[in-house]
Design an enzyme around this catalytic site. Sequence first.
Site, PDB file in Angstrom:
ATOM      1  N   HIS A   1      -0.358  15.415 -26.609  1.00  0.00           N
ATOM      2  CA  HIS A   1      -0.431  14.029 -26.151  1.00  0.00           C
ATOM      3  C   HIS A   1      -1.698  13.307 -26.607  1.00  0.00           C
ATOM      4  O   HIS A   1      -1.696  12.090 -26.730  1.00  0.00           O
ATOM      5  CB  HIS A   1      -0.334  13.970 -24.623  1.00  0.00           C
ATOM      6  CG  HIS A   1       1.055  14.219 -24.104  1.00  0.00           C
ATOM      7  ND1 HIS A   1       1.757  15.381 -24.363  1.00  0.00           N
ATOM      8  CD2 HIS A   1       1.891  13.472 -23.325  1.00  0.00           C
ATOM      9  CE1 HIS A   1       2.949  15.327 -23.781  1.00  0.00           C
ATOM     10  NE2 HIS A   1       3.049  14.181 -23.145  1.00  0.00           N
TER      11      HIS A   1
ATOM     12  N   HIS B   1       7.920   7.952 -27.519  1.00  0.00           N
ATOM     13  CA  HIS B   1       6.879   8.816 -26.949  1.00  0.00           C
ATOM     14  C   HIS B   1       7.099  10.284 -27.356  1.00  0.00           C
ATOM     15  O   HIS B   1       6.175  10.957 -27.820  1.00  0.00           O
ATOM     16  CB  HIS B   1       6.885   8.678 -25.421  1.00  0.00           C
ATOM     17  CG  HIS B   1       5.955   9.617 -24.727  1.00  0.00           C
ATOM     18  ND1 HIS B   1       4.583   9.466 -24.757  1.00  0.00           N
ATOM     19  CD2 HIS B   1       6.185  10.741 -23.987  1.00  0.00           C
ATOM     20  CE1 HIS B   1       4.018  10.448 -24.063  1.00  0.00           C
ATOM     21  NE2 HIS B   1       4.967  11.232 -23.594  1.00  0.00           N
TER      22      HIS B   1
ATOM     23  N   LYS C   1       3.119  11.273 -11.584  1.00  0.00           N
ATOM     24  CA  LYS C   1       2.255  10.411 -12.401  1.00  0.00           C
ATOM     25  C   LYS C   1       2.990   9.102 -12.630  1.00  0.00           C
ATOM     26  O   LYS C   1       4.126   9.102 -13.123  1.00  0.00           O
ATOM     27  CB  LYS C   1       1.954  11.062 -13.752  1.00  0.00           C
ATOM     28  CG  LYS C   1       0.795  12.024 -13.723  1.00  0.00           C
ATOM     29  CD  LYS C   1       0.404  12.401 -15.139  1.00  0.00           C
ATOM     30  CE  LYS C   1      -0.722  13.400 -15.153  1.00  0.00           C
ATOM     31  NZ  LYS C   1      -1.033  13.862 -16.515  1.00  0.00           N
TER      32      LYS C   1
ATOM     33  N   ARG D   1       0.817  -1.241   0.000  1.00  0.00           N
ATOM     34  CA  ARG D   1       0.000   0.000   0.000  1.00  0.00           C
ATOM     35  C   ARG D   1       0.846   1.284   0.000  1.00  0.00           C
ATOM     36  O   ARG D   1       0.355   2.358   0.360  1.00  0.00           O
ATOM     37  CB  ARG D   1      -0.966   0.028   1.182  1.00  0.00           C
ATOM     38  CG  ARG D   1      -1.927  -1.137   1.185  1.00  0.00           C
ATOM     39  CD  ARG D   1      -3.107  -0.886   2.097  1.00  0.00           C
ATOM     40  NE  ARG D   1      -3.947  -2.048   2.155  1.00  0.00           N
ATOM     41  CZ  ARG D   1      -3.832  -3.014   3.065  1.00  0.00           C
ATOM     42  NH1 ARG D   1      -2.908  -2.918   4.011  1.00  0.00           N
ATOM     43  NH2 ARG D   1      -4.630  -4.046   3.051  1.00  0.00           N
TER      44      ARG D   1
ATOM     45  N   HIS E   1      -0.640  10.120 -28.195  1.00  0.00           N
ATOM     46  CA  HIS E   1      -0.958   8.789 -27.659  1.00  0.00           C
ATOM     47  C   HIS E   1      -1.662   7.941 -28.718  1.00  0.00           C
ATOM     48  O   HIS E   1      -1.463   6.721 -28.781  1.00  0.00           O
ATOM     49  CB  HIS E   1      -1.842   8.917 -26.409  1.00  0.00           C
ATOM     50  CG  HIS E   1      -1.100   9.360 -25.180  1.00  0.00           C
ATOM     51  ND1 HIS E   1      -1.733   9.761 -24.028  1.00  0.00           N
ATOM     52  CD2 HIS E   1       0.226   9.465 -24.920  1.00  0.00           C
ATOM     53  CE1 HIS E   1      -0.825  10.095 -23.113  1.00  0.00           C
ATOM     54  NE2 HIS E   1       0.362   9.927 -23.643  1.00  0.00           N
TER      55      HIS E   1
ATOM     56  N   LYS F   1       7.251  22.786 -14.484  1.00  0.00           N
ATOM     57  CA  LYS F   1       6.427  21.625 -14.107  1.00  0.00           C
ATOM     58  C   LYS F   1       6.101  21.665 -12.620  1.00  0.00           C
ATOM     59  O   LYS F   1       4.973  21.379 -12.213  1.00  0.00           O
ATOM     60  CB  LYS F   1       7.125  20.316 -14.480  1.00  0.00           C
ATOM     61  CG  LYS F   1       6.254  19.123 -14.109  1.00  0.00           C
ATOM     62  CD  LYS F   1       6.309  17.960 -15.035  1.00  0.00           C
ATOM     63  CE  LYS F   1       5.230  16.942 -14.694  1.00  0.00           C
ATOM     64  NZ  LYS F   1       5.336  15.698 -15.426  1.00  0.00           N
TER      65      LYS F   1
ATOM     66  N   GLU G   1       9.421  17.349 -25.195  1.00  0.00           N
ATOM     67  CA  GLU G   1       8.796  17.798 -23.940  1.00  0.00           C
ATOM     68  C   GLU G   1       9.386  19.145 -23.510  1.00  0.00           C
ATOM     69  O   GLU G   1       8.695  19.971 -22.926  1.00  0.00           O
ATOM     70  CB  GLU G   1       8.978  16.749 -22.832  1.00  0.00           C
ATOM     71  CG  GLU G   1       8.488  15.334 -23.186  1.00  0.00           C
ATOM     72  CD  GLU G   1       6.969  15.128 -23.060  1.00  0.00           C
ATOM     73  OE1 GLU G   1       6.228  16.104 -22.870  1.00  0.00           O
ATOM     74  OE2 GLU G   1       6.540  13.962 -23.160  1.00  0.00           O
TER      75      GLU G   1
ATOM     76  N   GLU H   1      -4.502  16.805 -11.460  1.00  0.00           N
ATOM     77  CA  GLU H   1      -5.016  17.173 -12.789  1.00  0.00           C
ATOM     78  C   GLU H   1      -6.528  17.394 -12.802  1.00  0.00           C
ATOM     79  O   GLU H   1      -7.269  16.716 -13.513  1.00  0.00           O
ATOM     80  CB  GLU H   1      -4.608  16.123 -13.830  1.00  0.00           C
ATOM     81  CG  GLU H   1      -4.749  16.650 -15.252  1.00  0.00           C
ATOM     82  CD  GLU H   1      -4.115  15.747 -16.293  1.00  0.00           C
ATOM     83  OE1 GLU H   1      -2.917  15.459 -16.191  1.00  0.00           O
ATOM     84  OE2 GLU H   1      -4.829  15.345 -17.214  1.00  0.00           O
TER      85      GLU H   1
ATOM     86  N   ARG I   1      -3.149  21.241 -14.802  1.00  0.00           N
ATOM     87  CA  ARG I   1      -2.117  20.265 -15.144  1.00  0.00           C
ATOM     88  C   ARG I   1      -2.351  19.615 -16.501  1.00  0.00           C
ATOM     89  O   ARG I   1      -1.399  19.169 -17.153  1.00  0.00           O
ATOM     90  CB  ARG I   1      -2.010  19.193 -14.041  1.00  0.00           C
ATOM     91  CG  ARG I   1      -0.884  18.209 -14.312  1.00  0.00           C
ATOM     92  CD  ARG I   1      -0.540  17.324 -13.143  1.00  0.00           C
ATOM     93  NE  ARG I   1       0.536  16.422 -13.524  1.00  0.00           N
ATOM     94  CZ  ARG I   1       1.212  15.671 -12.689  1.00  0.00           C
ATOM     95  NH1 ARG I   1       0.944  15.702 -11.399  1.00  0.00           N
ATOM     96  NH2 ARG I   1       2.183  14.883 -13.120  1.00  0.00           N
TER      97      ARG I   1
ATOM     98  N   ASN J   1      -0.355  18.134 -21.215  1.00  0.00           N
ATOM     99  CA  ASN J   1      -0.636  17.107 -22.222  1.00  0.00           C
ATOM    100  C   ASN J   1      -0.714  17.672 -23.636  1.00  0.00           C
ATOM    101  O   ASN J   1      -1.253  17.016 -24.530  1.00  0.00           O
ATOM    102  CB  ASN J   1      -1.953  16.392 -21.895  1.00  0.00           C
ATOM    103  CG  ASN J   1      -1.812  15.530 -20.671  1.00  0.00           C
ATOM    104  OD1 ASN J   1      -0.856  14.779 -20.549  1.00  0.00           O
ATOM    105  ND2 ASN J   1      -2.744  15.645 -19.750  1.00  0.00           N
TER     106      ASN J   1
END
Length: 366
Positions: free
Chosen positions: A247, A264, A142, A120, A251, A226, A184, A236, A240, A244
């Site tokens: 993206h 990527h 993330k 956990r 993606h 960032k 990026e 987000e 935030r 993206n």
Amino acid sequence: MTHVVRVDIDHAPYDILIGNDLLTADNIVPLLPQPRVAIVTNTMIAPLYLAGLVQSLTAQGVACQQIILPDGEKYKTWESLNLIMDALLTERAERKTTLIALGGGVIGDMTGFAAAIYQRGVPFIQIPTTLLAQVDSSVGGKTAINHPLGKNMIGAFYQPRLVLADLGSLNTLPDREFSAGMAEVIKYGLIDDPEFLSWLEANIDGIMARDEALLAYAIERCCQNKARIVAADEKETGLRALLNLGHTFGHAIEAGLGYGAWLHGEAVAAGMVLAALASQAIGYLNEQDVSRVTHLLQKAGLPVVSPALGAARYKALMAQDKKVDAGRIKFILLRQLGEAYIGELPESAIDAALLAGCDSAEVVAK
Ligand code: NAD
Ligand code: GLY
């Protein structure tokens, strides 16, 4: 000189150190709740950086478990995550054992997710070794693995206790990977830092020649940007999402071509061009703005023409994006260069962007 950027998240603030010769026990040991770590890395990075790190830690009495995974985006899977769990359980890693991610974004995202769920939640340190990971993926918590139906679809927000961005580790990074990281970097200028965008345009040749002073400045500026955005919106709920940019299209390119076919960062670069073209289609950017974007990306060695997956396939893949809200796709668009916003696109603007931004030779060849 070591630069320090603070990530001021209320419940879990931490530092990003940027500089040379950072992979030493001195930077790590003060943060360990017990003298025991599990270092997760891959077959490419292990021969380069693992022994030095282990030697430094063991010299200060830290027990080091080493978990070496196969290399590549296509291994960012449940199976690899399970290998980490198997190794931790077999060696009876404890709740106070710190996981250290030594590698690029793939290792960082998977190790972070493993740290979030093992017993956990156990402490976690990021040692990013790619430019992309140093400016983006190691910061902000993330963590994720991919699913065949969508990228980074299974994961958690889970913050590291420290990020060590060692400039020397970039010396062994292949040119293609360096360029992928630049996507990026350029993203931060386009989102909300027009001054940085102009600085990048003025210094792109030196950066691509890997001038260390320029690189250190660029990495620090990206991390500051960032850190500011993540501190304001860790989970987000709004702001935030701007990170993206490119993206949603990117993606779709990655999933559509099969993970690993394009890097990527390459997919994000071509995706940012599609986002710029869509922004032009709805009347915000002009042709000159779009050319500025493509020119800078090209100078950074990145693709600016997207693969012709077909509009229907792009839309189907984008419909699985994490920003989809009540079935509506949210895009990150540009009101002007250096001013991004979250919005929707009419079908006609998506079609116009895909028509202008995809490889027409491929369409003809189909
Ligand atoms: P990567 O982790 O696959 O690394 C790229 C390649 O470079 C790999 O082959 C790796 O083994 C190798 N490598 C790493 N460091 C090296 C070094 N110093 N010298 C030589 N080779 C080295 O890819 P990446 O571009 O670092 O990261 C991409 C991943 O990051 C994607 O999965 C993406 O989804 C994720 N990402 C996450 C976030 C986030 O906020 N968590 C943000 C951006 C990207
Ligand atoms: N790379 C996107 C984010 O961290 O939110």
